[in-house]
Scaffold this active site. Structure first.
Site, PDB file in Angstrom:
ATOM      1  N   LYS A  29      70.820 -20.434 -11.970  1.00  0.00           N
ATOM      2  CA  LYS A  29      71.502 -20.263 -13.257  1.00  0.00           C
ATOM      3  C   LYS A  29      71.691 -21.613 -13.957  1.00  0.00           C
ATOM      4  CE  LYS A  29      74.762 -17.110 -13.751  1.00  0.00           C
ATOM      5  NZ  LYS A  29      74.594 -16.813 -12.337  1.00  0.00           N
ATOM      6  N   GLY A 121      74.057 -10.270 -10.973  1.00  0.00           N
ATOM      7  CA  GLY A 121      75.310  -9.619 -10.620  1.00  0.00           C
ATOM      8  C   GLY A 121      75.658  -9.642  -9.148  1.00  0.00           C
ATOM      9  N   THR A 125      81.678 -13.942 -11.128  1.00  0.00           N
ATOM     10  CA  THR A 125      81.922 -14.678 -12.363  1.00  0.00           C
ATOM     11  C   THR A 125      83.406 -14.544 -12.716  1.00  0.00           C
ATOM     12  OG1 THR A 125      79.690 -14.433 -13.258  1.00  0.00           O
ATOM     13  CG2 THR A 125      81.467 -14.717 -14.842  1.00  0.00           C
ATOM     14  N   GLU A 285      71.837 -13.483 -21.530  1.00  0.00           N
ATOM     15  CA  GLU A 285      73.163 -13.096 -21.977  1.00  0.00           C
ATOM     16  C   GLU A 285      73.500 -13.945 -23.193  1.00  0.00           C
ATOM     17  OE1 GLU A 285      76.077 -12.978 -18.876  1.00  0.00           O
ATOM     18  OE2 GLU A 285      74.721 -11.978 -17.475  1.00  0.00           O
ATOM     19  N   ARG A 300      67.371 -15.666 -17.361  1.00  0.00           N
ATOM     20  CA  ARG A 300      66.668 -15.493 -16.085  1.00  0.00           C
ATOM     21  C   ARG A 300      65.402 -14.695 -16.349  1.00  0.00           C
ATOM     22  NH1 ARG A 300      70.948 -11.522 -15.415  1.00  0.00           N
ATOM     23  NH2 ARG A 300      72.179 -12.962 -14.168  1.00  0.00           N
ATOM     24  N   HIS A 845      42.091  13.159  -1.456  1.00  0.00           N
ATOM     25  CA  HIS A 845      41.932  13.191  -0.008  1.00  0.00           C
ATOM     26  C   HIS A 845      43.086  13.907   0.683  1.00  0.00           C
ATOM     27  CE1 HIS A 845      41.280  11.821   4.082  1.00  0.00           C
ATOM     28  NE2 HIS A 845      42.550  11.521   4.089  1.00  0.00           N
TER      29      HIS A 845
END
Length: 887
Positions: A29, A121, A125, A285, A300, A845
């Site tokens: 991050k 996640g 945070t 974000e 990301r 098959h």
């Protein structure tokens, strides 16, 4: 703030000083935020508490044991004192931001926000943190979140070694957000790279990330033009509280848009810049502050997108070849190289115009995610292609046929790229081309001979087998370069051989088609399935029955039974290699492998180990056979069931002829002729595949000698690494090029793709998966899964989801649910009560073998392996093509 004289030892660093090279120190991050700042994008300022600080803080705890007891590790981190040096560094950096500045404190693990795994996640945070003490405490809590159950489980799924993971922490100025949310620069559901998708909500973005709100959902094109705006409904907004912390505030059911068109355009532009900087679609974000300014707070890679084909052409449509062959897993680079070589010979044989480079292959063969795709744009722009390609897929990979038809009908966006088909006159050159190929390979006379004299056709197939056998003999005394050249010649010889046997089986299907045309309603689909049960001359079912016969001979040998009962298949395989199995088992397995050791799961990939390389899957099946209570229920033995199926097929044939005779004796005679030819010849549909796999096994053996030489010279780590190269790279290695670094990169890519569970059947050039644009139909009952009917019958039983036949433990009567099958899977059919496949058509098959064994089967069921779970009770109706969960 600590100076960056030695970033790997610093406890705190400025975000603006970071880049991708700082990943081991700052985590994903923080490194990505540093990249965004370097690119001139609007990112709130802040600092990063490095992994050096984390390691210093946890040096005296037992966090190394987190792999076995993450809860204990988490508790230890939470209760341990933050080292004075770390606390002082954090306090100093926080003070440099201003007096009691509200900040966001967010985890930044070294295995987080990476191209191969986002870890979105998984760690914690903390928003609107105010005061130095609160910041230090939040940093410690972020460290502890490295050991949450969800993070530990995610790392295990992603194949991340827990011992190598550390965590940094990002501390950023808070944005007083009027609106916030997430943005994907490619549509994560459909895969489209020409759509940007935003979710927005009032207040902080936490409400969107946590799912506490029904957000506004916005779809825009790359220029920021809004294509669709759906305003969210009632939910909870997360807002900052003066003095620190957040509060959830319910908002009414009616609200206006969170974003104006101008704000959407600005956000999309920022997303495009981030995507261009990182060179891949991004999951970002963002926040809009009270003054209307846009900020990026995280970026990301979108790790779930299926890769684009290489090379890709705008507006083209691609069909996954390996899925149609029952292969979900990626092919090895050598497997793809072999496919290119075979395709080159096929194009040369059919058109007389070979591609310039046989190792590149024809233009229409591309690769995405380690899977070969065919560019079907040109045929889909012609009338013959639009008619014939879906019909071919109806019996090969039925769900792909549905997807193509929906695309052609304009139901999938952007179907219009295909344009209008050429007129009727396009049929004439197409038919001329087909006629030339048919004449070149003597298809009409071979089919005619097969229909008139089936025994003569069968003798022809035996002669082809005899001609192929010497080609598969590998002389170990050859020089490494000769082994490579011999492998290339074998690949070049595949296509000229296969068309000599395929028309014989084709004649059987011509007979079936004739019978269906003339019988009409007197030959329903259920009777077709019945007539095609227990077909003779099928090399795959003959193989399975031989394996069953071997198990039968071992039942009265206590030493063999004990070995198969008490020892793991891998240990038994190793003992077989040393010649140390009980005598009857050693000899019986050796004889079986001498004839069928070229088979395996994923066998069209030359890089996949054969049963002769590793007989553990065969030994696992033998052990399973010995557990069947055939003494108690002798009628359940597979050979007995196969014989019963043959009798039932003959009885069904007779019933159909009797029904037709009521209308016309001539028609009845022709219908009987067609059905008898279908039974006599259609079983040979597996013959050309068996010959192909025999040749590929020989190619693999030659390459094994090449790999052994390269490993001995230190140019590869181990011999099998040769399959992570292509033919040209292998030749370069023989010339002295060290390929170990290239192999390491290829192995990482291959291992990542092995974890991918979903592969698009059809893919557009911009990454759109048409099947995902419109959800498939469900059944009339809630929760019913719908596919294509493949083998009639109804079974209610528990599910067994299997991704790898070598690791299967199918209990008698269970419903075998698989992504797809090839002959390496079929021994499992003998114990399964029913078969459900995500891929395949009614004549694929797996469907054919299921009919021959008399078990119900439904194929082409989207998402079967994820929507069904092991142990779940379902009712499989093979005639209706449905799978219905039971209470």
């Amino acid at each position: 703030m600590v100076a960056l004289t030695s970033i790997d030892r610093a406890l705190v660093v400025d975000l603006a000083s970071l880049d991708r090279a700082a990943l081991p120190v700052a985590g994903g991050k923080a490194a990505n935020l540093g990249e965004l700042l370097a690119a001139g994008l609007p990112v709130p300022g802040g600092f990063c508490v490095t992994t050096a600080a984390y390691r210093l803080a946890t040096a005296d705890t037992a966090t190394a044991a987190a792999g076995t007891d993450p809860a204990a590790a988490r508790a230890q981190v939470l209760t341990a004192l933050v080292p004075a040096a770390v606390a002082a560094a954090v306090r100093g950096a926080y003070a440099a931001l201003g007096d009691d500045v509200p900040v966001a404190v967010r985890s930044s693990a070294t295995a987080e926000d990476l191209p191969e795994s986002s870890f979105a996640g998984q760690q914690d945070t903390y928003l609107n943190v105010v005061g130095a003490d609160a910041v230090v405490d939040s940093v410690r809590r972020c460290w502890a979140s490295l050991f949450t159950d969800r993070a530990v489980a995610y790392r295990a799924t992603a194949g991340v070694d827990p011992a190598g993971v550390a965590i940094a922490v990002v501390v950023q100025r808070m944005v007083d957000a009027a609106a916030a949310g997430v943005m994907f620069t490619a549509d994560p559901l459909t895969g489209s790279r020409s759509r940007t998708v935003l979710d927005a909500a009032p207040g902080l973005g936490e409400s969107v990330v946590s799912g506490a709100v029904d957000p506004d959902h916005v779809v825009a094109d790359p220029r920021g033009r809004v294509l669709d705006y759906h305003v969210g409904r009632a939910g909870t907004a997360v807002r900052a509280v003066a003095g620190g912390g957040t509060v959830r505030v319910p908002h009414g059911a009616e609200r206006g848009r969170c974003l104006t068109d101008a704000q959407v355009k600005e956000l999309v532009a920022l997303g495009e810049r981030a995507q261009a900087h990182f060179g891949a679609p991004q999951d970002l974000e963002w926040a809009i502050d009270a003054a209307g300014g846009a900020w990026l707070t995280q970026s990301r890679p979108i790790t779930t997108l299926f890769p684009l084909p290489e090379p890709v052409e705008v507006g083209h449509v691609y069909f996954c070849i390996s899925l149609a062959q029952g292969l979900v897993r990626p092919m090895t680079p050598m497997g793809i190289a072999a496919a290119r070589r075979i395709a080159t010979a096929a194009v040369a044989g059919m058109t007389g115009r070979p591609p310039a480079d046989p190792d590149v292959g024809p233009r229409g063969l591309v690769v995405a995610g380690g899977r070969p795709f065919a560019d079907v744009t040109t045929p889909l722009r012609t009338a013959p292609g639009r008619v014939l390609l879906p019909r071919i897929l109806d019996v090969m990979e039925a769900r792909s046929a549905v997807v193509l038809r929906e695309l052609l009908a304009g139901d999938g966006d952007p179907a219009h790229l295909l344009g209008a088909p050429a007129g009727r006159r396009s049929w004439l050159p197409f038919l001329r081309g087909v006629a030339r190929i048919a004449v070149r390979f003597r298809v009409p006379p071979r089919m005619l001979v097969a229909l008139v004299r089936p025994r003569s056709a069968l003798a022809h197939v035996q002669r082809v087998r005899a001609r192929v056998a010497p080609l598969c003999v590998v002389d170990p005394a050859l020089a490494p370069g000769d082994h490579l050249r011999r492998a290339e010649r074998l690949l070049d010889s595949v296509f000229p051989i296969l068309p000599t046997v395929a028309p014989v089986a084709g004649a059987g299907f011509v007979g079936l088609g004739l019978a269906r045309l003339l019988a009409r309603g007197d030959l329903p689909a259920a009777d077709v399935h019945e007539v095609l049960r227990s077909l003779p001359h099928n090399v795959t079912t003959e193989m399975d029955l031989r394996l069953w016969a071997l198990a039968a001979t071992l039942r009265d040998d206590p030493a063999s039974v004990a070995a198969l009962r008490d020892r793991e298949p891998a240990a038994l395989a190793a003992a077989f290699g040393r010649g140390e199995l009980p005598g009857r088992l050693q000899a019986g397995l050796g004889a079986f492998l001498a004839e069928h050791g070229h088979r395996a799961a994923a066998e069209i990939d030359v890089g996949a180990p054969r049963w002769s390389d590793d007989p553990a899957p065969v030994l696992a099946v033998l052990a399973g056979y010995l557990r069947l209570p055939v003494e108690e229920r002798p009628g359940t033995a597979p050979d007995v069931q196969f014989a019963r199926g043959a009798r039932a097929a003959e009885a069904a044939l007779a019933r159909v002829v009797t029904r037709v005779r009521r209308r016309s004796r001539v028609r009845a005679a022709l219908v009987g002729f067609g059905l008898r030819r279908a039974r006599a010849l259609a079983g040979l549909r597996e013959e050309h595949k068996d010959l192909l796999v025999r040749l590929l096994a020989a190619v693999r053996a030659h390459l094994g000698h090449v790999g052994a030489d390269l490993a001995g010279r230190g140019l590869l780590a181990v011999a099998d690494d040769v399959h992570l190269l292509d033919l040209a790279e292998t030749a370069a290695a023989l010339g002295g090029v060290d390929q170990r670094d290239l192999v390491a990169r290829r192995r990482a890519d291959h291992d990542r793709e092995l974890r991918r569970r979903h592969v698009p059947r059809v893919l557009l050039a911009d990454g759109t998966e048409p099947e995902a644009v419109r959800a498939p139909g469900r059944g009339t009952e809630p929760g019913t899964l719908v596919g294509s009917a493949a083998s009639a019958g109804t079974v209610t039983a528990p599910v067994r989801v299997v991704f790898d036949p070598a690791e299967a433990a199918v209990q008698p009567g269970e419903v075998l649910v698989v992504p797809s099958t090839d002959p390496g899977w079929t021994p499992l059919f003998l114990t399964a009560g029913a078969l459900v496949m995500e891929m395949g058509g009614s004549n694929s098959h797996g469907a054919v073998v299921a009919r021959e064994y008399g078990i119900p089967a439904v194929v082409g069921v989207p998402g079967a392996t994820t929507r069904l779970r092991t142990g779940q009770m379902v009712r499989v109706d093979g005639a209706a093509g449905t799978v219905t969960p039971q209470p």
